[in-house]
Motif scaffolding. Structure first.
Motif, short mmCIF file in Angstrom:
data_model
loop_
_atom_site.label_atom_id
_atom_site.label_comp_id
_atom_site.label_asym_id
_atom_site.label_seq_id
_atom_site.Cartn_x
_atom_site.Cartn_y
_atom_site.Cartn_z
N LEU A 33 -6.25 79.68 -52.08
CA LEU A 33 -7.45 80.46 -51.75
C LEU A 33 -8.36 79.76 -50.76
N PHE A 34 -8.56 78.46 -50.95
CA PHE A 34 -9.59 77.76 -50.18
C PHE A 34 -9.03 76.69 -49.25
N GLY A 35 -7.85 76.17 -49.52
CA GLY A 35 -7.31 75.11 -48.69
C GLY A 35 -8.12 73.83 -48.81
N GLU A 36 -7.96 72.95 -47.83
CA GLU A 36 -8.70 71.70 -47.85
C GLU A 36 -10.11 71.91 -47.32
N PRO A 37 -11.09 71.16 -47.84
CA PRO A 37 -12.48 71.33 -47.38
C PRO A 37 -12.60 71.09 -45.88
N ARG A 38 -13.34 71.96 -45.20
CA ARG A 38 -13.55 71.80 -43.77
C ARG A 38 -14.54 70.67 -43.47
N ARG A 39 -15.49 70.51 -44.38
CA ARG A 39 -16.50 69.46 -44.22
C ARG A 39 -16.60 68.67 -45.52
N TRP A 40 -16.98 67.41 -45.38
CA TRP A 40 -17.17 66.53 -46.53
C TRP A 40 -15.92 66.41 -47.37
N GLY A 45 -13.72 60.42 -46.48
CA GLY A 45 -14.48 59.27 -46.94
C GLY A 45 -13.59 58.14 -47.41
N PHE A 46 -12.50 58.49 -48.10
CA PHE A 46 -11.55 57.47 -48.54
C PHE A 46 -10.93 56.77 -47.34
N GLY A 47 -10.60 57.54 -46.31
CA GLY A 47 -10.01 56.95 -45.11
C GLY A 47 -10.97 56.00 -44.42
N ALA A 48 -12.26 56.37 -44.38
CA ALA A 48 -13.25 55.48 -43.77
C ALA A 48 -13.38 54.18 -44.57
#
Length: 318
Positions: A33-40, A45-48
């Motif tokens: 329904l929603f897929g991965e979040p477009r923002r946030w 954050g984990f990658g950073a």
């Protein structure tokens, strides 16, 4: 009239053995329904954070041990925290669902692949090269239409395991924390698992642990591709070609998938300016735009097979 709490209601209405299969269905439904979040997106954050840890630890000697330490510092506390935060009542069930939805990337994979297919169908080769470059690590500037389609098919088949079936496998074993563990390990492998001067030693642990976590799911994925397509051809290609690929897990998955679709994949590809002669995968004609939709159908049928088996397993236990 006596009142019944929500947790008691769920306990009465749903056998415990069915909670995990139903959570798997709900997690897959949320991703669809929603897929991965477009923002946030939490993984951004984990990658950073992973980049920060890598810059601090990927220096000096003993880089293999430093890489293992970095992997452990980034993943094990989050896995333990997820285990600790999930209660036994119905809010815990919701957290299992949310963690699985976060770990899955089925909708995102489909969107990327269909974009490439649409470009090829409309004859826009330049756009097709650019969009397939978002899916693969090879150079795509000089690919013809068959090369673009082949690259897209390889990525779709391989990421069927990485973005869907691996997460479902570890979810079935360990619930939401297991799916989170797999996705985080797969993310670090994608960031650090390169055989270049910077990551050859430091990324050794990330690549090896990802291979270990993927060993059984990859072979179950290959078997699923075989069962949901041209079974004999897929099994033969898996048996004869899977071990020739440089990745011990991607080889069986892509060989079985290509054999199931009846297309020929593999062959030469350019990575970072160097031409690599890769072994062949599958058999039949070269890949074409219409095969991308067939590959997505194969992945979808395999996912439905896994979900059906999970539900049957829960029913048998109940």
């Amino acid at each position: 009239m006596p009142t019944v709490s929500s947790s008691a209601f769920l306990a009465v209405q749903i056998p415990a053995a069915l909670c995990l299969p139903l959570a798997a269905l709900a997690g897959v439904g949320l991703d669809r329904l929603f897929g991965e979040p477009r923002r946030w997106h939490p993984l951004v954050g984990f990658g950073a954070l992973a980049n920060t840890v890598e810059r601090r630890l990927n220096v000096g000697g003993g880089r293999r041990l430093r890489g293992l330490l970095a992997w452990s510092l980034l993943i094990l506390p989050l896995f333990a925290l997820a285990e600790w935060l999930i209660p036994a009542s119905w809010p815990g069930w919701l957290l299992h669902v949310l963690l699985l939805a976060l770990a899955l990337g089925a909708r995102s994979l489909g969107e990327h692949a269909r974009r490439v297919a649409d470009d090829l169908t409309s004859g826009d080769l330049l756009q097709a090269r650019q969009h397939v470059g978002w899916m693969v690590s090879r150079q795509t500037e000089d690919l013809d239409a068959a090369g673009v389609a082949g690259a897209c098919l390889e990525s779709t088949l391989e990421n069927g395991n990485d973005a869907i079936f691996g997460a479902l496998f570890w979810f079935a074993l360990l619930g939401g924390p297991g799916a989170l563990l797999f996705r985080l390990a797969n993310t670090l492998d994608a960031m650090w698992g390169y055989r270049n001067p910077r990551f050859a030693d430091f990324g050794w642990a990330a690549a090896g642990l990802d291979d270990l976590l993927n060993f059984i799911p990859a072979r179950l994925t290959a078997l699923s591709y075989a069962l949901c397509g041209r079974t004999r051809s897929a099994l033969r290609c898996w048996r004869e070609q899977g071990a020739n690929w440089k990745s011990p897990n991607a080889g069986p998955v892509m060989a079985a998938g290509a054999g199931s679709l009846g297309v020929a994949l593999g062959g030469p590809a350019c990575y970072h300016g160097h031409l690599e002669e890769r072994p062949p995968l599958g058999q039949g004609r070269p890949a074409a735009a219409e095969d991308i939709a067939q590959a997505l159908t194969l992945v979808r049928r395999s996912m439905l097979l896994w979900l059906a088996l999970l539900v049957c397993w829960g029913l048998a236990r109940a």
